[in-house]
Motif scaffolding. Sequence first.
Motif, PDB file in Angstrom:
ATOM      1  N   GLN A 127       0.853  -1.184   0.000  1.00  0.00           N
ATOM      2  CA  GLN A 127       0.000   0.000   0.000  1.00  0.00           C
ATOM      3  C   GLN A 127       0.888   1.232   0.000  1.00  0.00           C
ATOM      4  O   GLN A 127       1.803   1.360   0.819  1.00  0.00           O
ATOM      5  CB  GLN A 127      -0.915   0.004   1.222  1.00  0.00           C
ATOM      6  CG  GLN A 127      -1.932   1.108   1.178  1.00  0.00           C
ATOM      7  CD  GLN A 127      -2.922   1.057   2.332  1.00  0.00           C
ATOM      8  OE1 GLN A 127      -2.654   0.431   3.356  1.00  0.00           O
ATOM      9  NE2 GLN A 127      -4.056   1.695   2.160  1.00  0.00           N
ATOM     10  N   ASP A 128       0.619   2.132  -0.916  1.00  0.00           N
ATOM     11  CA  ASP A 128       1.377   3.381  -1.011  1.00  0.00           C
ATOM     12  C   ASP A 128       0.977   4.262   0.170  1.00  0.00           C
ATOM     13  O   ASP A 128      -0.201   4.617   0.310  1.00  0.00           O
ATOM     14  CB  ASP A 128       1.056   4.073  -2.333  1.00  0.00           C
ATOM     15  CG  ASP A 128       1.889   5.319  -2.564  1.00  0.00           C
ATOM     16  OD1 ASP A 128       1.979   6.173  -1.657  1.00  0.00           O
ATOM     17  OD2 ASP A 128       2.442   5.451  -3.669  1.00  0.00           O
ATOM     18  N   PRO A 129       1.930   4.651   1.032  1.00  0.00           N
ATOM     19  CA  PRO A 129       1.580   5.447   2.221  1.00  0.00           C
ATOM     20  C   PRO A 129       1.068   6.842   1.884  1.00  0.00           C
ATOM     21  O   PRO A 129       0.324   7.436   2.652  1.00  0.00           O
ATOM     22  CB  PRO A 129       2.888   5.513   3.011  1.00  0.00           C
ATOM     23  CG  PRO A 129       3.969   5.196   2.035  1.00  0.00           C
ATOM     24  CD  PRO A 129       3.361   4.358   0.963  1.00  0.00           C
ATOM     25  N   ASP A 130       1.447   7.380   0.730  1.00  0.00           N
ATOM     26  CA  ASP A 130       1.018   8.724   0.357  1.00  0.00           C
ATOM     27  C   ASP A 130      -0.390   8.752  -0.229  1.00  0.00           C
ATOM     28  O   ASP A 130      -1.172   9.655   0.063  1.00  0.00           O
ATOM     29  CB  ASP A 130       2.004   9.340  -0.656  1.00  0.00           C
ATOM     30  CG  ASP A 130       3.379   9.533  -0.060  1.00  0.00           C
ATOM     31  OD1 ASP A 130       3.477   9.790   1.172  1.00  0.00           O
ATOM     32  OD2 ASP A 130       4.363   9.407  -0.811  1.00  0.00           O
ATOM     33  N   THR A 131      -0.712   7.765  -1.050  1.00  0.00           N
ATOM     34  CA  THR A 131      -2.005   7.777  -1.745  1.00  0.00           C
ATOM     35  C   THR A 131      -3.010   6.793  -1.155  1.00  0.00           C
ATOM     36  O   THR A 131      -4.208   6.915  -1.411  1.00  0.00           O
ATOM     37  CB  THR A 131      -1.819   7.417  -3.230  1.00  0.00           C
ATOM     38  OG1 THR A 131      -1.352   6.063  -3.327  1.00  0.00           O
ATOM     39  CG2 THR A 131      -0.841   8.360  -3.913  1.00  0.00           C
ATOM     40  N   GLY A 132      -2.522   5.798  -0.413  1.00  0.00           N
ATOM     41  CA  GLY A 132      -3.400   4.762   0.129  1.00  0.00           C
ATOM     42  C   GLY A 132      -3.734   3.686  -0.889  1.00  0.00           C
ATOM     43  O   GLY A 132      -4.385   2.696  -0.564  1.00  0.00           O
ATOM     44  N   ARG A 133      -3.293   3.858  -2.135  1.00  0.00           N
ATOM     45  CA  ARG A 133      -3.576   2.871  -3.184  1.00  0.00           C
ATOM     46  C   ARG A 133      -2.666   1.655  -3.027  1.00  0.00           C
ATOM     47  O   ARG A 133      -1.539   1.774  -2.569  1.00  0.00           O
ATOM     48  CB  ARG A 133      -3.380   3.479  -4.571  1.00  0.00           C
ATOM     49  CG  ARG A 133      -4.448   4.538  -4.875  1.00  0.00           C
ATOM     50  CD  ARG A 133      -4.368   5.067  -6.292  1.00  0.00           C
ATOM     51  NE  ARG A 133      -4.457   4.055  -7.323  1.00  0.00           N
ATOM     52  CZ  ARG A 133      -5.587   3.498  -7.751  1.00  0.00           C
ATOM     53  NH1 ARG A 133      -6.741   3.857  -7.208  1.00  0.00           N
ATOM     54  NH2 ARG A 133      -5.586   2.596  -8.712  1.00  0.00           N
ATOM     55  N   TYR A 134      -3.199   0.516  -3.435  1.00  0.00           N
ATOM     56  CA  TYR A 134      -2.429  -0.722  -3.408  1.00  0.00           C
ATOM     57  C   TYR A 134      -1.725  -0.882  -4.738  1.00  0.00           C
ATOM     58  O   TYR A 134      -2.312  -0.642  -5.791  1.00  0.00           O
ATOM     59  CB  TYR A 134      -3.341  -1.920  -3.117  1.00  0.00           C
ATOM     60  CG  TYR A 134      -3.808  -1.896  -1.690  1.00  0.00           C
ATOM     61  CD1 TYR A 134      -3.113  -2.583  -0.705  1.00  0.00           C
ATOM     62  CD2 TYR A 134      -4.927  -1.151  -1.316  1.00  0.00           C
ATOM     63  CE1 TYR A 134      -3.521  -2.531   0.620  1.00  0.00           C
ATOM     64  CE2 TYR A 134      -5.342  -1.095  -0.003  1.00  0.00           C
ATOM     65  CZ  TYR A 134      -4.634  -1.793   0.965  1.00  0.00           C
ATOM     66  OH  TYR A 134      -5.034  -1.727   2.273  1.00  0.00           O
ATOM     67  N   ARG A 135      -0.459  -1.274  -4.657  1.00  0.00           N
ATOM     68  CA  ARG A 135       0.348  -1.405  -5.865  1.00  0.00           C
ATOM     69  C   ARG A 135       0.950  -2.801  -5.948  1.00  0.00           C
ATOM     70  O   ARG A 135       1.271  -3.401  -4.934  1.00  0.00           O
ATOM     71  CB  ARG A 135       1.443  -0.343  -5.865  1.00  0.00           C
ATOM     72  CG  ARG A 135       0.832   1.072  -5.862  1.00  0.00           C
ATOM     73  CD  ARG A 135       1.859   2.158  -5.893  1.00  0.00           C
ATOM     74  NE  ARG A 135       2.672   2.038  -7.086  1.00  0.00           N
ATOM     75  CZ  ARG A 135       3.914   2.514  -7.157  1.00  0.00           C
ATOM     76  NH1 ARG A 135       4.451   3.124  -6.128  1.00  0.00           N
ATOM     77  NH2 ARG A 135       4.610   2.379  -8.263  1.00  0.00           N
ATOM     78  N   LEU A 136       1.098  -3.272  -7.151  1.00  0.00           N
ATOM     79  CA  LEU A 136       1.632  -4.602  -7.422  1.00  0.00           C
ATOM     80  C   LEU A 136       3.074  -4.459  -7.894  1.00  0.00           C
ATOM     81  O   LEU A 136       3.377  -3.624  -8.749  1.00  0.00           O
ATOM     82  CB  LEU A 136       0.781  -5.267  -8.511  1.00  0.00           C
ATOM     83  CG  LEU A 136       1.095  -6.696  -8.867  1.00  0.00           C
ATOM     84  CD1 LEU A 136       0.815  -7.633  -7.696  1.00  0.00           C
ATOM     85  CD2 LEU A 136       0.241  -7.108 -10.073  1.00  0.00           C
ATOM     86  N   PHE A 137       3.958  -5.285  -7.319  1.00  0.00           N
ATOM     87  CA  PHE A 137       5.378  -5.256  -7.665  1.00  0.00           C
ATOM     88  C   PHE A 137       5.855  -6.656  -8.058  1.00  0.00           C
ATOM     89  O   PHE A 137       5.251  -7.656  -7.681  1.00  0.00           O
ATOM     90  CB  PHE A 137       6.216  -4.763  -6.469  1.00  0.00           C
ATOM     91  CG  PHE A 137       5.935  -3.344  -6.098  1.00  0.00           C
ATOM     92  CD1 PHE A 137       6.663  -2.300  -6.642  1.00  0.00           C
ATOM     93  CD2 PHE A 137       4.923  -3.055  -5.187  1.00  0.00           C
ATOM     94  CE1 PHE A 137       6.387  -0.984  -6.288  1.00  0.00           C
ATOM     95  CE2 PHE A 137       4.652  -1.744  -4.828  1.00  0.00           C
ATOM     96  CZ  PHE A 137       5.374  -0.705  -5.379  1.00  0.00           C
ATOM     97  N   LYS A 138       6.964  -6.692  -8.764  1.00  0.00           N
ATOM     98  CA  LYS A 138       7.560  -7.960  -9.155  1.00  0.00           C
ATOM     99  C   LYS A 138       8.068  -8.698  -7.917  1.00  0.00           C
ATOM    100  O   LYS A 138       8.471  -8.089  -6.923  1.00  0.00           O
ATOM    101  CB  LYS A 138       8.719  -7.734 -10.123  1.00  0.00           C
ATOM    102  CG  LYS A 138       8.262  -7.278 -11.491  1.00  0.00           C
ATOM    103  CD  LYS A 138       9.436  -7.166 -12.432  1.00  0.00           C
ATOM    104  CE  LYS A 138       8.941  -6.781 -13.812  1.00  0.00           C
ATOM    105  NZ  LYS A 138      10.037  -6.703 -14.775  1.00  0.00           N
ATOM    106  N   ALA A 139       8.091 -10.018  -8.030  1.00  0.00           N
ATOM    107  CA  ALA A 139       8.585 -10.873  -6.951  1.00  0.00           C
ATOM    108  C   ALA A 139      10.106 -10.816  -6.880  1.00  0.00           C
ATOM    109  O   ALA A 139      10.782 -10.435  -7.840  1.00  0.00           O
ATOM    110  CB  ALA A 139       8.135 -12.311  -7.190  1.00  0.00           C
ATOM    111  N   ALA A 140      10.649 -11.230  -5.741  1.00  0.00           N
ATOM    112  CA  ALA A 140      12.094 -11.266  -5.555  1.00  0.00           C
ATOM    113  C   ALA A 140      12.760 -12.252  -6.510  1.00  0.00           C
ATOM    114  O   ALA A 140      13.895 -12.042  -6.928  1.00  0.00           O
ATOM    115  CB  ALA A 140      12.416 -11.642  -4.108  1.00  0.00           C
ATOM    116  N   ASP A 141      12.072 -13.325  -6.856  1.00  0.00           N
ATOM    117  CA  ASP A 141      12.615 -14.336  -7.758  1.00  0.00           C
ATOM    118  C   ASP A 141      12.170 -14.007  -9.187  1.00  0.00           C
ATOM    119  O   ASP A 141      11.024 -14.259  -9.560  1.00  0.00           O
ATOM    120  CB  ASP A 141      12.104 -15.726  -7.348  1.00  0.00           C
ATOM    121  CG  ASP A 141      12.720 -16.853  -8.156  1.00  0.00           C
ATOM    122  OD1 ASP A 141      13.304 -16.589  -9.233  1.00  0.00           O
ATOM    123  OD2 ASP A 141      12.622 -18.011  -7.710  1.00  0.00           O
TER     124      ASP A 141
END
Length: 189
Positions: A127-141
């Motif tokens: 969750q983006d602390p500034d906007t409150g929106r949830y964001r999807l990121f690439k996995a560590a692998d």
Amino acid sequence: MTKEKILVAMSGGVDSSVAAHLMLQAGFDCVGATMTLCRGLPGVPPQDTTDARAVADKLQIPFWVLEADANFRARVVDAFVDAYENGLTPNPCIECNRHLKFRVMLDRALEMGCDGIATGHYAIIRQDPDTGRYRLFKAADPQKDQSYFLACLNQEQLSRTYLPLGAYTKEEIRQIAEEQGFLNARRKD
């Protein structure tokens, strides 16, 4: 204070099994569930839920089989065939995630009194602390990253989804499965 209740999508594979274990370790109250998808499709063997149920039993969590065959046929199979016949290049995994795993499964979880779902996908949600929106990121692998397949999820779905494998490599997941004595620890993907 009550624990957050999570429905863990369990296919019977090592990834979803370890996802259930990690959610329990993180303090969640977990329920395991498998969706039936292909019953009645010609040439498709019956779905075996034995391994998913065995892991749920080992983890001492309730286990449910959720019927989604009609939805799967209409939303994924028929849509795939229609698109392909019209010269398009459909991606059934994205459609299955969009319409079943993260819509039907989440709806069923909420009906069952769960707060959200967890899956064995390799990706990260923050969750983006500034906007409150949830964001999807690439996995560590990078070899296992599945963020592409989850890019269709909306804010409601992202806010109620846990992806506990995102920070791990596949080998680390297999090691955890071995340590837990899961029958699927070294099964091929």
